[in-house]
Design an enzyme around this catalytic site. Structure first.
Site, mmCIF file in Angstrom:
data_model
loop_
_atom_site.group_PDB
_atom_site.id
_atom_site.type_symbol
_atom_site.label_atom_id
_atom_site.label_comp_id
_atom_site.label_asym_id
_atom_site.label_seq_id
_atom_site.Cartn_x
_atom_site.Cartn_y
_atom_site.Cartn_z
ATOM 1 N N HIS A 17 0.830 -1.206 0.000
ATOM 2 C CA HIS A 17 0.000 0.000 0.000
ATOM 3 C C HIS A 17 0.866 1.258 0.000
ATOM 4 O O HIS A 17 1.534 1.551 0.996
ATOM 5 C CB HIS A 17 -0.901 -0.043 1.242
ATOM 6 C CG HIS A 17 -1.907 1.038 1.318
ATOM 7 N ND1 HIS A 17 -2.042 1.845 2.428
ATOM 8 C CD2 HIS A 17 -2.851 1.455 0.441
ATOM 9 C CE1 HIS A 17 -3.042 2.693 2.235
ATOM 10 N NE2 HIS A 17 -3.544 2.493 1.035
ATOM 11 N N HIS A 65 -1.084 10.431 -2.827
ATOM 12 C CA HIS A 65 -2.431 10.063 -2.374
ATOM 13 C C HIS A 65 -3.341 11.258 -2.159
ATOM 14 O O HIS A 65 -4.455 11.308 -2.693
ATOM 15 C CB HIS A 65 -2.354 9.246 -1.085
ATOM 16 C CG HIS A 65 -3.702 8.864 -0.547
ATOM 17 N ND1 HIS A 65 -4.419 9.665 0.331
ATOM 18 C CD2 HIS A 65 -4.469 7.780 -0.772
ATOM 19 C CE1 HIS A 65 -5.566 9.086 0.608
ATOM 20 N NE2 HIS A 65 -5.628 7.936 -0.040
#
Length: 258
Positions: A17, A65
């Site tokens: 991730h 992100h």
């Protein structure tokens, strides 16, 4: 037919991730979605890196992100308000900026799971990944954005379409189909989908259930659960039949599951 993104990698799949940032790396200033984080995930043995795509002011797709830079760099500006050169300077002490093109070129053996975060990035992401469709999965919370990226990849003529994971609207309708025990509706919803990437729960709602796993697998769709960092939870989910674990600690997951 199984997409090449899945081929040759044993299950359970470990998806790093935003790359891998160990506690030691963090003390040296390394942050998620940096060049160093992707390199660390590969070095740990992860075949898959999950990341996110935003567009800078000068139109460069970067792995990042958040919509703004405050949490990661301390700069309050939005990603789309800075140039790639400015962002490169800001990320210099945090493991280094990595653009989407750089990631695909510098890590030819890594398979990328890319979440298109910005509306304006969809076309550029699709165009960039088109030649690499065999090792890219495209997703987004927005199914419209996800489809736009897939359409751009197809228009660019890369040959192999990227794999894809369902967005929020499809997942929501699928949960309804599962609750109604409608396997035919679930199959229709999952047409053209390669993976479901979901949390185990959303608030009080349990998303990952034995029936959802059964319906997904019956439609040749894998189920990957995010974001799981506890080895015991990883093992429990894999025991339920989950195909992949999205985790901040790919090193821990690889040790626990293999």
């Amino acid at each position: 037919m199984t997409h090449p993104w899945f081929a040759g990698v044993p299950r359970p799949r470990v998806l790093a991730h935003r790359g891998l940032v160990t506690p030691l790396d963090a003390t040296h200033g390394v942050v998620e979605n940096s060049f160093a984080a992707v390199a660390a995930a590969q070095a740990a043995g992860a075949h898959y890196v999950e990341s996110d795509c935003h567009l800078t002011l000068d139109g460069v797709v970067v792995l990042f992100h958040d919509a703004d830079l405050s949490r990661v760099t301390g700069d309050p500006r939005r990603v789309d308000a800075v140039t790639s050169r400015e962002l490169d300077q800001l990320m210099g002490g945090h493991g280094g900026l990595v653009t989407l093109e750089q990631a695909l070129d510098a890590f030819p053996d890594v398979r990328f799971n890319l979440d298109v975060k910005a509306e304006g990035a969809a076309e550029a992401v699709g165009r960039i990944v088109a030649p690499h469709g065999a090792r890219v999965l495209l997703t987004s919370f927005s199914d419209d954005r996800r489809r736009a990226a897939l359409d751009a990849a197809a228009a660019a003529g890369g040959g192999i379409r990227p794999a894809t994971s369902a967005g929020t609207s499809i997942v929501t309708r699928l949960i309804g189909a599962v609750s109604m025990r409608s396997r035919p509706l679930a199959r229709r919803l999952l047409r053209g989908i390669d993976a479901l990437q979901v949390p185990e729960r959303q608030g009080r709602l349990r998303i990952v259930t034995p029936r959802l796993l059964d319906y997904a697998h019956g439609a040749d769709v894998e189920v990957h659960v995010w974001t799981v960092n506890d080895p015991g939870e990883m093992t429990r989910l894999v025991g339920m039949g989950v195909d992949g674990i999205v985790t901040d600690r790919a090193d821990v997951a690889l040790a626990a599951l293999r």
